[in-house]
Design a protein around this motif. Structure first.
Motif, PDB file in Angstrom:
ATOM      1  N   GLY A  75       0.863  -1.233  -0.073  1.00 56.02           N
ATOM      2  CA  GLY A  75      -0.088  -0.020  -0.010  1.00 56.02           C
ATOM      3  C   GLY A  75       0.872   1.178   0.087  1.00 56.02           C
ATOM      4  O   GLY A  75       0.437   2.410   0.284  1.00 56.02           O
ATOM      5  N   LEU A  76       2.132   1.161  -0.725  1.00 54.24           N
ATOM      6  CA  LEU A  76       2.756   2.342  -0.528  1.00 54.24           C
ATOM      7  C   LEU A  76       3.190   2.787  -1.900  1.00 54.24           C
ATOM      8  O   LEU A  76       3.336   1.800  -3.056  1.00 54.24           O
ATOM      9  CB  LEU A  76       4.188   1.970   0.014  1.00 54.24           C
ATOM     10  CG  LEU A  76       4.277   1.771   1.750  1.00 54.24           C
ATOM     11  CD1 LEU A  76       5.703   0.943   2.007  1.00 54.24           C
ATOM     12  CD2 LEU A  76       3.684   2.963   2.160  1.00 54.24           C
ATOM     13  N   ASN A  77       3.173   4.120  -2.328  1.00 59.29           N
ATOM     14  CA  ASN A  77       3.736   4.635  -3.350  1.00 59.29           C
ATOM     15  C   ASN A  77       5.204   5.084  -3.206  1.00 59.29           C
ATOM     16  O   ASN A  77       5.509   5.832  -2.531  1.00 59.29           O
ATOM     17  CB  ASN A  77       2.987   5.709  -3.810  1.00 59.29           C
ATOM     18  CG  ASN A  77       3.435   6.321  -5.334  1.00 59.29           C
ATOM     19  OD1 ASN A  77       4.559   5.975  -5.828  1.00 59.29           O
ATOM     20  ND2 ASN A  77       2.391   7.190  -5.917  1.00 59.29           N
ATOM     21  N   PRO A  78       6.286   4.310  -3.794  1.00 60.90           N
ATOM     22  CA  PRO A  78       7.710   4.429  -3.371  1.00 60.90           C
ATOM     23  C   PRO A  78       8.071   6.041  -3.747  1.00 60.90           C
ATOM     24  O   PRO A  78       9.156   6.454  -3.052  1.00 60.90           O
ATOM     25  CB  PRO A  78       8.429   3.366  -4.181  1.00 60.90           C
ATOM     26  CG  PRO A  78       7.401   2.883  -4.938  1.00 60.90           C
ATOM     27  CD  PRO A  78       6.055   3.333  -4.812  1.00 60.90           C
ATOM     28  N   THR A  79       7.393   6.525  -4.554  1.00 62.54           N
ATOM     29  CA  THR A  79       7.932   7.946  -4.969  1.00 62.54           C
ATOM     30  C   THR A  79       7.256   9.018  -4.093  1.00 62.54           C
ATOM     31  O   THR A  79       7.380  10.163  -4.073  1.00 62.54           O
ATOM     32  CB  THR A  79       7.692   8.536  -6.466  1.00 62.54           C
ATOM     33  OG1 THR A  79       6.160   8.268  -6.610  1.00 62.54           O
ATOM     34  CG2 THR A  79       8.364   7.330  -7.074  1.00 62.54           C
ATOM     35  N   GLU A  80       6.424   8.734  -3.338  1.00 61.55           N
ATOM     36  CA  GLU A  80       5.574   9.505  -2.197  1.00 61.55           C
ATOM     37  C   GLU A  80       5.520   9.310  -0.915  1.00 61.55           C
ATOM     38  O   GLU A  80       4.572   9.268  -0.297  1.00 61.55           O
ATOM     39  CB  GLU A  80       3.912   9.731  -2.794  1.00 61.55           C
ATOM     40  CG  GLU A  80       3.879  10.512  -3.980  1.00 61.55           C
ATOM     41  CD  GLU A  80       2.442  10.468  -4.631  1.00 61.55           C
ATOM     42  OE1 GLU A  80       1.720  10.070  -3.568  1.00 61.55           O
ATOM     43  OE2 GLU A  80       2.253  11.276  -5.604  1.00 61.55           O
ATOM     44  N   LEU A  81       6.586   9.027  -0.234  1.00 64.05           N
ATOM     45  CA  LEU A  81       6.865   8.725   1.185  1.00 64.05           C
ATOM     46  C   LEU A  81       6.572  10.225   1.895  1.00 64.05           C
ATOM     47  O   LEU A  81       7.307  11.063   1.282  1.00 64.05           O
ATOM     48  CB  LEU A  81       8.081   8.062   1.610  1.00 64.05           C
ATOM     49  CG  LEU A  81       8.329   6.609   0.782  1.00 64.05           C
ATOM     50  CD1 LEU A  81       9.682   5.932   1.464  1.00 64.05           C
ATOM     51  CD2 LEU A  81       6.951   5.639   1.161  1.00 64.05           C
ATOM     52  N   THR A  82       6.164  10.059   3.106  1.00 65.69           N
ATOM     53  CA  THR A  82       5.967  11.370   3.767  1.00 65.69           C
ATOM     54  C   THR A  82       7.324  11.948   4.071  1.00 65.69           C
ATOM     55  O   THR A  82       8.272  11.192   4.699  1.00 65.69           O
ATOM     56  CB  THR A  82       5.116  11.317   5.005  1.00 65.69           C
ATOM     57  OG1 THR A  82       4.015  10.547   4.577  1.00 65.69           O
ATOM     58  CG2 THR A  82       4.644  12.458   5.383  1.00 65.69           C
ATOM     59  N   ASN A  83       7.335  13.463   4.065  1.00 69.42           N
ATOM     60  CA  ASN A  83       8.750  13.838   4.174  1.00 69.42           C
ATOM     61  C   ASN A  83       8.526  14.488   5.783  1.00 69.42           C
ATOM     62  O   ASN A  83       7.755  15.220   6.178  1.00 69.42           O
ATOM     63  CB  ASN A  83       8.862  15.249   3.129  1.00 69.42           C
ATOM     64  CG  ASN A  83      10.302  15.836   3.744  1.00 69.42           C
ATOM     65  OD1 ASN A  83      10.823  16.015   4.807  1.00 69.42           O
ATOM     66  ND2 ASN A  83      10.603  16.715   2.685  1.00 69.42           N
ATOM     67  N   PRO A  84       9.494  14.025   6.559  1.00 68.29           N
ATOM     68  CA  PRO A  84       9.315  14.219   7.796  1.00 68.29           C
ATOM     69  C   PRO A  84       9.700  15.782   8.390  1.00 68.29           C
ATOM     70  O   PRO A  84       8.763  16.328   9.259  1.00 68.29           O
ATOM     71  CB  PRO A  84      10.396  13.524   8.765  1.00 68.29           C
ATOM     72  CG  PRO A  84      11.309  12.971   7.572  1.00 68.29           C
ATOM     73  CD  PRO A  84      10.565  12.931   6.210  1.00 68.29           C
ATOM     74  N   TRP A  85      10.285  16.616   7.562  1.00 63.20           N
ATOM     75  CA  TRP A  85      10.684  17.917   7.834  1.00 63.20           C
ATOM     76  C   TRP A  85       9.152  18.710   7.471  1.00 63.20           C
ATOM     77  O   TRP A  85       8.733  19.678   8.025  1.00 63.20           O
ATOM     78  CB  TRP A  85      11.653  18.315   6.738  1.00 63.20           C
ATOM     79  CG  TRP A  85      12.981  18.134   7.442  1.00 63.20           C
ATOM     80  CD1 TRP A  85      13.801  17.341   6.550  1.00 63.20           C
ATOM     81  CD2 TRP A  85      13.797  18.419   8.459  1.00 63.20           C
ATOM     82  NE1 TRP A  85      14.968  17.025   7.450  1.00 63.20           N
ATOM     83  CE2 TRP A  85      15.127  17.850   8.399  1.00 63.20           C
ATOM     84  CE3 TRP A  85      13.406  19.523   9.477  1.00 63.20           C
ATOM     85  CZ2 TRP A  85      15.819  18.018   9.311  1.00 63.20           C
ATOM     86  CZ3 TRP A  85      14.340  19.702  10.311  1.00 63.20           C
ATOM     87  CH2 TRP A  85      15.526  18.901  10.593  1.00 63.20           C
TER      88      TRP A  85
END
Ligand SMILES: [Zn+2]
Length: 242
Positions: free
Chosen positions: A146-156
């Protein structure tokens, strides 16, 4: 203070709604962050205002509380999203290894996933083969994780947005306590805060598709309780001459 729900919150079962669901999640995290800012700052300034009429002390306490709260939210969000991203990256790396080492097994696995979603074995196999030929890694990341490898959440980005949301929420009780005449400070703040909480409670319930009435009641009672408790503490400090 309450952690906002981690903003990435993917809806793996809604692959077509990723963009929309993602925006809703950000909005929901923003409303929750604002809520935190409203409640914690309202509690703080009402408590100080119950103990002293000194505007400088009230202002200092308010600004210090907002800064500490915003930084705490940002750090908490950074840590939580970083941890989540690390585990997502580890899962993606594992998937990449499996695709390299056991491509046949992985193809069978993918077609089983599509079969489980209701496709016939033949169609599922064909879908799996075509997706594998096109981009096996992305296909597996989406279907299995269920992951889009190019759209992981940016912690900053998550940290910054929760700090901003908290600060925007926190400004309301600060202004409500500082702007009115001294005798009206506390009632004005109570009223403004409860009205704002009713609004944020209603909006976040609407975004989450849950009952507005109950959400509003919970958040308004919670906010009133926070202000009542700190008001009581401030009064005690005042009476005790602290
Ligand atoms: Zn796989």
């Amino acid at each position: 203070m309450a952690r906002t729900t981690s903003a990435s919150g993917a809806h793996p079962h809604e692959p077509h709604g990723d963009g929309f669901a993602g925006k809703l999640n950000w909005l929901r995290a923003g409303v929750l962050g604002a809520n935190d800012g409203i409640v914690s700052t309202a509690g703080l300034v009402v408590g100080v205002a119950a103990a002293t009429t000194d505007t400088a002390a009230l202002f200092t306490a308010g600004i210090a509380g907002i800064s500490a709260g915003a930084i705490s939210m940002a750090v908490g969000e950074y840590v939580s999203v970083s941890t989540q991203r690390d585990s997502e990256r580890a899962l993606l790396a594992k998937e990449r290894r499996e695709l390299r080492d056991e491509p046949d097994y992985e193809l069978a696995e993918l077609s089983e996933i599509y079969q489980a979603k209701g496709l016939t074995p033949e169609t599922a196999r064909k879908v799996a083969e075509e997706l594998t030929a096109h981009d096996a890694f992305t296909a597996h990341a989406e279907a299995e994780l269920g992951l889009n490898p190019t759209e992981l959440t940016n912690p900053w980005q998550a940290a910054l947005s929760s700090a901003v949301a908290f600060t925007l929420g926190a400004l309301l009780p600060l202004l409500a306590i500082l702007l009115p005449p001294v005798t009206a400070r506390i009632p004005v703040t109570f009223a403004a805060v409860l009205a704002a909480l009713a609004l944020t409670g209603s909006v976040s319930a609407g975004l989450g598709g849950s009952s507005r009435g109950r959400a509003v009641l919970r958040v308004v009672v919670g906010g009133a309780l926070a202000m009542a408790v700190t008001y009581g503490i401030g009064q005690l400090a005042d009476v005790a001459g602290i």
